[in-house]
Each structure stands twice: as C-alpha cells, then as structure tokens.
Scaffold this motif. Sequence first.
Motif, PDB file in Angstrom:
ATOM      1  N   TYR A 109       0.870  -1.404  -0.179  1.00  0.00           N
ATOM      2  CA  TYR A 109       0.005   0.133  -0.030  1.00  0.00           C
ATOM      3  C   TYR A 109       0.892   1.291   0.091  1.00  0.00           C
ATOM      4  CZ  TYR A 109      -4.123   3.063   1.220  1.00  0.00           C
ATOM      5  OH  TYR A 109      -4.921   4.006   1.135  1.00  0.00           O
ATOM      6  N   GLU A 113       4.887   5.957  -1.510  1.00  0.00           N
ATOM      7  CA  GLU A 113       5.111   7.127  -0.565  1.00  0.00           C
ATOM      8  C   GLU A 113       6.463   7.488  -0.260  1.00  0.00           C
ATOM      9  OE1 GLU A 113       2.410   8.769   0.220  1.00  0.00           O
ATOM     10  OE2 GLU A 113       1.136   7.449  -0.747  1.00  0.00           O
ATOM     11  N   THR A 250      -4.311   4.069   5.511  1.00  0.00           N
ATOM     12  CA  THR A 250      -5.361   3.277   5.837  1.00  0.00           C
ATOM     13  C   THR A 250      -4.927   2.132   6.438  1.00  0.00           C
ATOM     14  OG1 THR A 250      -6.599   3.762   3.568  1.00  0.00           O
ATOM     15  CG2 THR A 250      -7.078   1.496   4.829  1.00  0.00           C
ATOM     16  N   GLY A 353      -8.986   0.082   1.978  1.00  0.00           N
ATOM     17  CA  GLY A 353      -7.948   0.478   1.554  1.00  0.00           C
ATOM     18  C   GLY A 353      -7.645  -0.158   0.211  1.00  0.00           C
ATOM     19  N   SER A 354      -7.878  -1.456  -0.014  1.00  0.00           N
ATOM     20  CA  SER A 354      -7.909  -1.758  -1.533  1.00  0.00           C
ATOM     21  C   SER A 354      -8.714  -1.265  -2.516  1.00  0.00           C
ATOM     22  CB  SER A 354      -8.083  -3.344  -1.367  1.00  0.00           C
ATOM     23  OG  SER A 354      -8.017  -4.086  -2.853  1.00  0.00           O
ATOM     24  N   HIS A 357      -7.228   2.034  -2.965  1.00  0.00           N
ATOM     25  CA  HIS A 357      -6.112   1.974  -3.895  1.00  0.00           C
ATOM     26  C   HIS A 357      -6.536   1.728  -5.332  1.00  0.00           C
ATOM     27  CE1 HIS A 357      -2.944  -0.499  -5.909  1.00  0.00           C
ATOM     28  NE2 HIS A 357      -2.076   0.259  -5.148  1.00  0.00           N
ATOM     29  N   GLY A 361      -7.638   6.690  -4.742  1.00  0.00           N
ATOM     30  CA  GLY A 361      -7.671   7.602  -3.736  1.00  0.00           C
ATOM     31  C   GLY A 361      -9.073   7.994  -3.305  1.00  0.00           C
ATOM     32  N   SER A 455      -5.726  -5.125  -6.083  1.00  0.00           N
ATOM     33  CA  SER A 455      -4.680  -4.722  -5.580  1.00  0.00           C
ATOM     34  C   SER A 455      -3.551  -6.156  -5.868  1.00  0.00           C
ATOM     35  CB  SER A 455      -4.709  -4.479  -4.042  1.00  0.00           C
ATOM     36  OG  SER A 455      -5.756  -3.496  -3.785  1.00  0.00           O
ATOM     37  N   MET A 459      -0.983  -7.101  -0.829  1.00  0.00           N
ATOM     38  CA  MET A 459      -2.123  -6.728  -0.195  1.00  0.00           C
ATOM     39  C   MET A 459      -3.434  -7.626  -0.048  1.00  0.00           C
ATOM     40  SD  MET A 459      -1.998  -2.838  -1.758  1.00  0.00           S
ATOM     41  CE  MET A 459      -3.623  -2.337  -1.127  1.00  0.00           C
TER      42      MET A 459
END
Length: 644
Positions: A109, A113, A250, A353-354, A357, A361, A455, A459
């Motif tokens: 995830y 970043e 998340t 979150g998946s 993703h 977003g 994903s 994940m």
Amino acid sequence: MNGSLHLWLIPLLPFAGFVLNGILGRKLPKALVTAIALLAPLGSFLVVLGESFGMSSASLPVTETLPFPWISADKLRIEFSFVFDQLTLIMLLVITGVGFLIHLYSAGYMEHEDGYWRYFAYLNLFLFFMTVLVLAGNALLMFVGWEGVGLASYLLIGFWFQKTSAADAGKKAFIVNRIGDFGFLIGLFFLLANFGTLTFSEISAKLAANPAWTGGVLTAIALCLLVGAAGKSAQLPLYVWLPDAMEGPTPVSALIHAATMVTAGVYMIARTHFLFDRSPFALSVVAIVGAATALFAATIGLVQTDIKRVLAYSTVSQLGYMFLGCGVAAYSAAIFHLMTHAFFKALLFLAAGSVIHALGGEQDLRKMGGLRKKLPVTFWTMTMAVFAIAGFFPFAGFFSKDAILYAAFTQGGLGTVVWFVGLVTALLTSFYMFRLWYLAFLGESRSADIHPHESPWSMLGPLVILAVLSVCGGWIGAGRFGAFLAPAVGTKTAEAASSNLELILSVLAVGVAALGWFIADRLYRTNPESPARLAAAVPAAYNVLVHKYYVDEIYNFLIVTPLLLLSKFVLEWVVDIAILGGAAWLLGGIAMLGGAILQRWQSGNLRSYAAWLALGAAALLLFVLMPWTSILAGFGLHVGMVGH
C-alpha cells in the motif's frame, strides 16, 4: 528473573526494527527496510506462539523481573516486570499476529510513498509500546506503554504532516487522550495512597485478604481508570479523536482501530477487574457508557459517505459493546469480542484500502459502485467481514457479540436495559455495513475511474488470511474462551442454566441482523432513490446525523474557542504587552535617566568638573573613615576587617 520465558524478546524485536529503520532507513534499500520492518512483528508473534505451545494453563502466570528495582524510594519499590498469563497471551497473539499482517499489507500500500522507512519505523514503535503495555506487571509500566502508544499514534495519524487536516488530526488525538490520561494518573495516585504498590498481583492479593472492602475509595479508583480507558478506547465523551484519525494512511487506521491502541482501555479494565468487581456502581457506569457509545456511534454511521468514516464509527460502536461486556462483568466475553473484532475490523479497513487504492484515492461511497466483478478478491473478503460484524452465524462476530448480549440479559435489571440497547445497535450495525457493501460493490459504477484494478498480492494475501479468521475465529472460543480466561479475569459473570434461553437470544440477534440487511437491500438495491427521499422527508434528523450531533462544534464553542481566546489574551496582553513591553519600557526609562545624569556630569564646564571631583573625594574619604564596625555592631552584626 522468575520463570523460563523470554518475554523481553517480544517488545525488543519491534524496538530493534524501529531503531534500525529510524536511524539507518533513509540510506537503506527499500527491500531491506521492508525486511527489517516485517521480521520484527513476525519474530514477536513466533515467540508468543512458541511459548504458548510450550506451557500449560496451570503454569501461568509467569513473571520476568529485572534483578534490581526500577524505582526504590522509602517504602515504595516498583519492579520492571513483565507478566505472562492467559489474558496476556490472547492480547499478544492478536497484537503481533494482526499487526504483522498489517505490516505486510503496508509494504504494497505504501510502496510509492515518500518517507517509506519512516512509516515502518513508526509502525514498529507502535507495536513496541503496545506489547509493553500488555506485558506490564504493574500500573506504572503499563502507563509507560500507554503514553508511548499515544505518541506513536500521533506520529502515524499525522504521517502526511504536509496536509493540515492530517497534522490537526494527530494533534487532536494526542490532546484528547491527555484528558483521559489525567484520569489514569489520578487513579495511580489513589492506588499508591491506599495500597502502597502499583503491582497488579499485590493489589489483587490485598483485596482478597479484605473481602469486606467494597465501594468508597475503590469506586473512585475505578472511575478514574475508566476515564483513562474512555480516552484510549474512544468512549463518550472522549471518542471525538477516533473518526479524525482516518487522516492517516489506511493501514494505520487498521492497526489503531483493530488490534492495538483502541483496545488498550478494554484490556486495562479487564486487567484491573478486581477493582471494578468491588464497585457495583463503577461497573454500572462502565455498562452505561458502553451501551450509550455503541448506540450513539451506530446512529452516526447510518449516514456517513466516506468509506473509512463509516468504519471509524463502527469501531467506536463495537468498542462500546466491549465496554458493555465489561460493565456486566463478562470480561471474557469482552476480550473474546476484542479478538474477533480485530480480525474482521482489520479486514474491513484493509479491504477499504484496497478499494481506495483501486480508485486512485477515492473514499466517497457515492462515487463507487459496480466493483464486485472488477475487484473480486477484495469483494469476497470484505463480504466475509461484513457478515461477521453484522453477527450472522457462523461468522466470528456472531459468537462474541452474542456472548456479551447473553451475559447482559441474564444479569437482569440494568443488564436487561443495556441488552436491549445492544440489540438495537446490532440492527443499526447490520444496516450501515450492508449499506456500505451495496454502495461500494453492487449496482452501477459511479466512479470516474473506468479501469479500477485489483491490488497486488502483497495486499490481497493479508485480506484472505483475515477473511478466514473472520469466518472461523469465533469457533475457537465458543464455549471454551471463558474457562480459559477465568484464572486471569475471574468468573464473576452469572451463568444461566437455560440453554434454551441462549438459543432464543441467539436466534433473535441473528433475526435482527437479517432485518438490518433486508432494510439496506430495500433502500440501496431495490429502490435506490429511497434514501434521498427519506432524507428529504426528515431533514432535521438527517442533518443532525450528518453533522454527528454537532459534538465537534459544541466542543469548539465551549472549550476550544474560549481556550484560544484566553491563550491569545495571556500571550498578547499579559506576556507581550505587560511583561515584555513593561520590561522594555523600564529598561528604556533607566537608560534615559542614566543618560540624563551622565549628561549633567559632562557639562564641559571646568568649574563643574572640579566640584564633582571634590564631592567624590569627600565621599570616598568619608566612607574610609566611617566606624563601620561600631555601626554594624549596633545592629547586632559582627564584621571583622571592615574599614581596614
């Protein structure tokens, strides 16, 4: 050290991961950062798992204590000790096991970043403090872990500190928890004053030696501890930080909401049950706070449109269930629900979150829909979690939630009232979770992203494991969990003899869950225009729920704004103008006065200079010839050599 366990390894491994990634992570390859971060919780989980297989329940509890005292002052002696018992075992398995899965999910995830190494350092730090909190053999060491978890949550919630909303959310969580922690501290002072120790086993032994000691100061201590628990576990009125914690990544939401921080308050009450058991009033307050929080948060969850905020208010509501269980002295049922909730709530957040993703977003449920075929693994795993939290048989949530409701009903009196509140909450929970399910996955796509993608398996793997636990996790505790935890949390809960009553209550609870699903189906599948018409028909009620009962606005008006105004007054008027400005004016006046005097001296007149010289010489001569010894002796002072 007493015992043969190596308990110190459990927190030490995450701490080592924090130190390595925190100091060297910026310069290390991403693969090595990931390896360090994942091995830390995995190692802790394997230590807990290995030791659990190598012991019998009769050999617990086991204590490890440093050979020297941590604090020794007069009669006070506090050891740095870890305790491993049945309650600790369950908590550590959940924290390290689910925590590892969240770490694994985070590797995919958070892959792109900035601050990847910093993120994992914070995650490891979080697990370090949480394991210290759970292993602590005394209240002071628990408080160290308690505060450390608060620090780590601040760092993780505000991970994207460039965003004002994330930075503010981190500060809000930190400040609100300080209010609860103040109550915890007062409780510690009361414990010291009345027991002379903070060690849980010693406090329990002293209470056991005085069976008539009830209420009074014990109620005060229990209520102070409840304030601390309400802050950490987001109960009324200190729940406001938890929904805003969604500003963090998340996986952070999954870690905080499912397996770690928010469960600390429930754990603390279960750990100190010997205090609450001696105060029926305190237990009643715990039950009322839990029931009220469960219903209150569930009503807010009915209308939320942010997928993570629906889950946030769901967490607050489920924590209310756990407090309700503790309030009716069903501590084992509360911990059972804590465990199963960790499975399906972590799954809900990671599946959300998946979805986020996949949609680049996007978190607004109104802009989703039609994802069932495009995200098949995410859909089916989240479906398992939705059925589990709704309480359908044979999913995990059915067993743990019914255990709490059954214990409440059989207690009678207040227990019957909170049972009914819990039943209504179950109806609302089922409705808003199936609402989320329909809006996100079924119907027509409302997303601007026409090519959502599944994903990666880094994940999806944790989702599959958590889905299995969400289905089967309740089976391991059905009928046996209470007996296993009894040595650690007691057996005060009254056991009803009627198995028929238990069956009736279970069928009723499942029927309520089915009713919630039916209502959601009618509103969001059969008649998708109905929710808008219903909201328009009762605009006042709808606006109250959308604005979350205006609690944040009320807090801002009554607390935040007055404090800001007071701070501004103190800073600008008292500090800036009165103190700093006054000091500057005084110094300036002294300088001007001194300058005026010096100006008189420097007149340029020769006769004036001669007069000042004569005056100075006379003053100096007078000082030298003055009989200072006699003068000082007249005041009772004796000075040798003055004037010599």
